[in-house]
Motif scaffolding. Structure first.
Motif, PDB file in Angstrom:
ATOM      1  N   ALA B 240       0.824  -1.210   0.000  1.00 27.30           N
ATOM      2  CA  ALA B 240       0.000   0.000   0.000  1.00 27.30           C
ATOM      3  C   ALA B 240       0.860   1.263   0.000  1.00 27.30           C
ATOM      4  O   ALA B 240       2.046   1.235   0.330  1.00 27.30           O
ATOM      5  N   MET B 241       0.213   2.369  -0.373  1.00 31.83           N
ATOM      6  CA  MET B 241       0.910   3.662  -0.370  1.00 31.83           C
ATOM      7  C   MET B 241       1.366   4.001   1.051  1.00 31.83           C
ATOM      8  O   MET B 241       0.678   3.716   2.027  1.00 31.83           O
ATOM      9  N   ASN B 242       2.557   4.590   1.161  1.00 35.70           N
ATOM     10  CA  ASN B 242       3.032   5.063   2.464  1.00 35.70           C
ATOM     11  C   ASN B 242       2.305   6.349   2.816  1.00 35.70           C
ATOM     12  O   ASN B 242       2.214   7.256   1.992  1.00 35.70           O
ATOM     13  N   LEU B 243       1.772   6.425   4.020  1.00 36.21           N
ATOM     14  CA  LEU B 243       1.077   7.637   4.462  1.00 36.21           C
ATOM     15  C   LEU B 243       1.819   8.176   5.680  1.00 36.21           C
ATOM     16  O   LEU B 243       1.926   7.489   6.698  1.00 36.21           O
ATOM     17  N   LEU B 244       2.368   9.377   5.545  1.00 31.56           N
ATOM     18  CA  LEU B 244       3.210   9.923   6.603  1.00 31.56           C
ATOM     19  C   LEU B 244       2.593  11.199   7.161  1.00 31.56           C
ATOM     20  O   LEU B 244       2.345  12.149   6.411  1.00 31.56           O
ATOM     21  N   PRO B 245       2.311  11.239   8.469  1.00 33.33           N
ATOM     22  CA  PRO B 245       1.727  12.437   9.060  1.00 33.33           C
ATOM     23  C   PRO B 245       2.722  13.610   9.006  1.00 33.33           C
ATOM     24  O   PRO B 245       3.930  13.416   9.123  1.00 33.33           O
ATOM     25  N   LEU B 246       2.191  14.792   8.833  1.00 31.29           N
ATOM     26  CA  LEU B 246       3.038  15.983   8.678  1.00 31.29           C
ATOM     27  C   LEU B 246       2.896  16.899   9.893  1.00 31.29           C
ATOM     28  O   LEU B 246       1.809  17.038  10.450  1.00 31.29           O
ATOM     29  N   GLU B 247       4.043  17.509  10.299  1.00 34.01           N
ATOM     30  CA  GLU B 247       3.998  18.525  11.370  1.00 34.01           C
ATOM     31  C   GLU B 247       4.764  19.755  10.885  1.00 34.01           C
ATOM     32  O   GLU B 247       5.443  19.735   9.849  1.00 34.01           O
ATOM     33  N   ALA B 248       4.651  20.809  11.642  1.00 33.36           N
ATOM     34  CA  ALA B 248       5.278  22.063  11.221  1.00 33.36           C
ATOM     35  C   ALA B 248       6.779  22.015  11.457  1.00 33.36           C
ATOM     36  O   ALA B 248       7.251  21.598  12.506  1.00 33.36           O
ATOM     37  N   GLY B 249       7.542  22.427  10.447  1.00 27.76           N
ATOM     38  CA  GLY B 249       8.995  22.553  10.587  1.00 27.76           C
ATOM     39  C   GLY B 249       9.385  24.001  10.345  1.00 27.76           C
ATOM     40  O   GLY B 249       8.513  24.875  10.234  1.00 27.76           O
ATOM     41  N   ALA B 253       6.093  22.112   6.042  1.00 34.50           N
ATOM     42  CA  ALA B 253       5.663  20.903   6.727  1.00 34.50           C
ATOM     43  C   ALA B 253       6.718  19.814   6.576  1.00 34.50           C
ATOM     44  O   ALA B 253       7.307  19.649   5.502  1.00 34.50           O
ATOM     45  N   VAL B 254       6.963  19.095   7.666  1.00 30.25           N
ATOM     46  CA  VAL B 254       7.949  18.020   7.635  1.00 30.25           C
ATOM     47  C   VAL B 254       7.309  16.744   8.150  1.00 30.25           C
ATOM     48  O   VAL B 254       6.271  16.770   8.811  1.00 30.25           O
ATOM     49  N   ILE B 255       7.937  15.597   7.814  1.00 29.85           N
ATOM     50  CA  ILE B 255       7.471  14.311   8.315  1.00 29.85           C
ATOM     51  C   ILE B 255       7.752  14.257   9.821  1.00 29.85           C
ATOM     52  O   ILE B 255       8.834  14.649  10.263  1.00 29.85           O
ATOM     53  N   VAL B 256       6.797  13.793  10.594  1.00 28.62           N
ATOM     54  CA  VAL B 256       6.953  13.755  12.050  1.00 28.62           C
ATOM     55  C   VAL B 256       8.218  12.975  12.407  1.00 28.62           C
ATOM     56  O   VAL B 256       8.395  11.832  11.973  1.00 28.62           O
ATOM     57  N   GLY B 257       9.131  13.609  13.158  1.00 27.91           N
ATOM     58  CA  GLY B 257      10.358  12.945  13.564  1.00 27.91           C
ATOM     59  C   GLY B 257      11.521  13.187  12.618  1.00 27.91           C
ATOM     60  O   GLY B 257      12.618  12.734  12.861  1.00 27.91           O
ATOM     61  N   GLU B 258      11.292  13.905  11.534  1.00 27.03           N
ATOM     62  CA  GLU B 258      12.377  14.184  10.580  1.00 27.03           C
ATOM     63  C   GLU B 258      12.316  15.686  10.242  1.00 27.03           C
ATOM     64  O   GLU B 258      11.810  16.091   9.189  1.00 27.03           O
ATOM     65  N   PRO B 259      12.785  16.534  11.159  1.00 34.55           N
ATOM     66  CA  PRO B 259      12.524  17.984  11.080  1.00 34.55           C
ATOM     67  C   PRO B 259      13.366  18.734  10.050  1.00 34.55           C
ATOM     68  O   PRO B 259      13.131  19.909   9.818  1.00 34.55           O
ATOM     69  N   HIS B 260      14.354  18.067   9.400  1.00 38.90           N
ATOM     70  CA  HIS B 260      15.300  18.830   8.581  1.00 38.90           C
ATOM     71  C   HIS B 260      14.885  18.980   7.127  1.00 38.90           C
ATOM     72  O   HIS B 260      15.333  19.889   6.457  1.00 38.90           O
TER      73      HIS B 260
END
Lengths: 294, 375
Positions: B240-249, B253-260
């Motif tokens: 299945a498609m990868n679904l990655l939650p986004l947070e503010a960087g 917007a960045v992937i949660v846990g990968e702020p760079h």
């Protein structure tokens, strides 16, 4: 597998069979064999030894008009109870298998006569059939119709016994039909609905053929019951009036325990066994070929 | 051919408190092969059974051709159906099973024989006509069920998960056979399945359902390339498609846990970024792209599925060929047009474009796109 191992397995199998074999031998095969032997001998009177008479007992039995009357009664009884109770059972099963309010209650109501012991059921029907105070005659009286002596009139008595037996048996057979009906996948009905198949046509082309194994089973059972179950006669008629409701097994009982004529009783028993075996074999060989088993 | 047009208008099915089908509408044009796709309990079978007339719609209208058939009995709707369990009559021979409906409709014996011979040839059952269903293999029973619906010559055929009782290999053969029969006989088919492979390979059009509602209605291409929601994205495609939650960087917007590494504009925060495993390029030598760590790899023959962690998340990457990468750090790259954005409620966002990633000079080649639906 070595020879001794093979022997061991045989011994093991034999031991597993032993309990059932022991019970069957004690209560089925030995009595059958002694009955056959008894039917070939005349008992000795006043201490004289029993005497081998060959088939003479059978000759005497077949010359006895009462035996033929009882046999005829039993045939009428079988013809009266078997098709009616099977048709009624199938009808009731189809009815309570459908969607209807209070289905569980109706199913229970249909099954109730089966739970009752035959003696109790016969006692209830005594009150229905009683000439003066009975339910049927009271109802008829209310309509201004003269009552019938249900159990006392030789021309009606056998029919009265038949009606009671049908009432008692139909609910029991219904359970088998109901179980069989529920094992028929509902998609079959849906598939035939899509082709505009009428209910009638679906019943005869699908339901009934799929119920054949059950019908065969019920048929054999009802046949056996028609000579095996005579409890109600003890309560209702005692075989009377004038042997009008006497059935074979009750006649066996009368001979053995009322007239103390064990030889005649044994002879009739053997005749019953032979007739039942022949009919059951015929049914299985003829109907089995036309029956679809899942 | 307008006889085979099917139109549903706000069709609803309720059982006491539960709503199995919730006001769905669609229109099937003659000759179309339409798939009703969805997980179990999504209402797809109920929808099919309402079209067939085996369940009555609680609300809404169903039209077939010019007629309103919403309250008509199944036999008057002019359609045939193939059941998941095949619904063959166990006591009847194959021939009697096939002509069962013709007998019900009192078609003359001669015509029955002719049609039987024709249809039996069509589905390759000529040598089995005298057998009982119990003496047939699963695939052959399936053919009998097909033959029974073809012989009725109704323009519409409904199929309720017809292949789910077959083993995988037979299933792929039957997929092609059913599809070929459909186009040869120009039938209108509505086909219910929970298997996205069947949906993608057979359907002219796929209607994806969830919780009694239509999630997306389109061609297999559209469902794959432009999923209307995160659910549609995760249901189509294997893996299945990868679904990655986004947070503010800092820069977006960045992937949660990968702020760079910014991957989307700030407005996408709270939603999800979707990338198909086959759209991700993985490189152990590149210095650009999203940093990640390979946890394990799964070798499937034609390709390898690498399980990598990005931030706090597991991402599947599909690479052609065999690769042993477990335990290595790596960089991920995807083209902007292959990234999908979904809002917090799961719906697709087309008002935003994902931020392009810096292009990596070396990357492992992507597998061919055609491979993505093969089991």
């Amino acid at each position: 597998m070595s020879f001794t191992n093979h022997r061991k397995m045989q011994l093991y199998g034999a031991l597993l069979l032993l309990p059932a074999a022991l019970l069957l031998t004690t209560f089925a095969y030995l009595p059958t064999v002694t009955t056959v032997i008894n039917s070939l001998f005349l008992p000795g009177f006043r201490g004289a030894p029993t005497e081998f008479v060959g088939l003479e007992n059978y000759q005497v039995l077949f010359d006895d008009p009462t035996f033929w009357q009882v046999a005829r009664n039993n045939l009428l009884y079988a013809l009266g109870t078997i098709p009616t109770s099977i048709a009624l059972a199938l009808g009731m099963a189809l009815f309570v298998n459908g969607k209807l309010p209070g289905r569980g209650f109706v199913r229970m109501a249909y099954f109730t006569p089966t739970i009752l012991p035959m003696i109790a059921a016969a006692n209830i029907w005594m009150f229905f059939y009683a000439p003066q105070i009975g339910l049927f005659n009271s109802l008829l009286g209310a309509l201004g119709i003269p009552g019938v002596n249900w159990l006392g009139d030789p021309s009606v008595a056998l029919s009265s016994v038949i009606v009671m037996s049908v009432w008692k048996e139909a609910g029991f057979f219904m359970i088998f039909y109901l179980a069989a009906l529920q094992s028929i996948p509902p998609e079959l009905k849906e598939a035939s609905d899509l082709e505009d198949t009428s209910r009638w046509s679906f019943f005869w082309r699908v339901t009934f053929p799929l119920l054949m194994p059950t019908t065969l089973f019920v048929l054999i059972n009802s046949l056996i019951n028609s000579v095996r179950v005579v409890d109600h006669l003890f309560i209702l008629t005692k075989g009377g009036p004038n042997n009008a409701t006497n059935l074979l097994l009750y006649y066996v009982y009368e001979n053995a325990f009322s007239f103390f004529d064990r030889t005649t009783a044994a002879t009739i028993t053997v005749v019953i066994l032979v007739v039942l075996a022949v009919v059951a074999t015929l049914k299985f060989t003829i109907l089995d070929r036309r029956t679809h088993y899942q | 051919m307008s006889q085979s047009r099917i139109r549903l208008e706000r069709v609803t099915k309720r059982w006491d408190a539960t709503t199995a089908v919730d006001g769905i509408s669609f229109d099937v044009t003659p000759g179309q092969f339409v798939i009703l796709l969805g997980p179990s309990g999504c209402g797809k079978s109920t929808t099919l059974r309402m079209i067939a007339g085996l369940e009555e719609a609680s609300d809404g209208q169903i039209h077939i051709g010019e007629r309103d058939v919403t309250r008509l009995p199944p036999g008057d709707r002019g359609l045939s159906m193939v059941f998941q369990s095949y619904a063959l009559f166990p006591h009847l021979s194959v021939a009697d099973n096939i002509v069962f409906g013709l007998r019900s409709r009192k078609v003359p014996k001669d015509e029955q024989r002719q049609r039987l011979a024709k249809v039996a040839g069509l589905v390759d059952l000529t040598d089995y006509l005298h057998r009982k269903p119990a003496q047939l293999s699963g695939g052959q029973r399936q053919r009998v069920a097909l033959a029974r619906s073809i012989i009725s010559e109704h323009p519409i055929c409904l199929m309720d998960e017809p292949l789910s009782n077959l083993d995988a290999r037979l299933r792929s053969d039957m997929r092609r056979e059913i599809k070929a029969l459909q186009s040869r006989l120009n039938m209108t088919v509505i086909y219910v399945t929970h298997d996205q492979v069947e949906a993608m390979s057979m359907g002219d059009r796929v209607i994806l359902m969830q919780h009694g509602k239509i999630v997306q209605d389109g061609t297999p291409d559209e469902l794959y390339n432009r999923p209307a929601s995160a659910f549609a994205a995760s249901f189509i495609g294997s893996p299945a498609m990868n679904l990655l939650p986004l947070e503010a960087g800092k820069e977006g917007a960045v992937i949660v846990g990968e702020p760079h590494t910014p991957v989307a504009p700030l407005e996408a925060v709270g939603g999800q970024l979707g990338i198909r495993p086959e759209d991700i390029a993985l490189s152990t030598t590149s210095t650009t792209g999203v940093p990640a760590m390979v946890v394990s790899d799964e070798y499937l023959g034609a390709d390898t599925i690498a399980h990598v962690t990005v931030g706090n998340h597991n991402v599947r990457v599909r690479m052609s060929g065999k690769h042993a990468l477990a335990g290595q750090p790596c960089r991920l790259y995807w083209a902007r047009e292959n990234a999908h954005l979904f809002a917090a409620d799961g719906l697709r966002r087309d008002d935003l474009t994902p931020t392009p990633l810096p292009r990596s000079p070396h990357s492992i080649p992507r597998p061919p796109v055609v491979g993505s639906f093969q089991h």
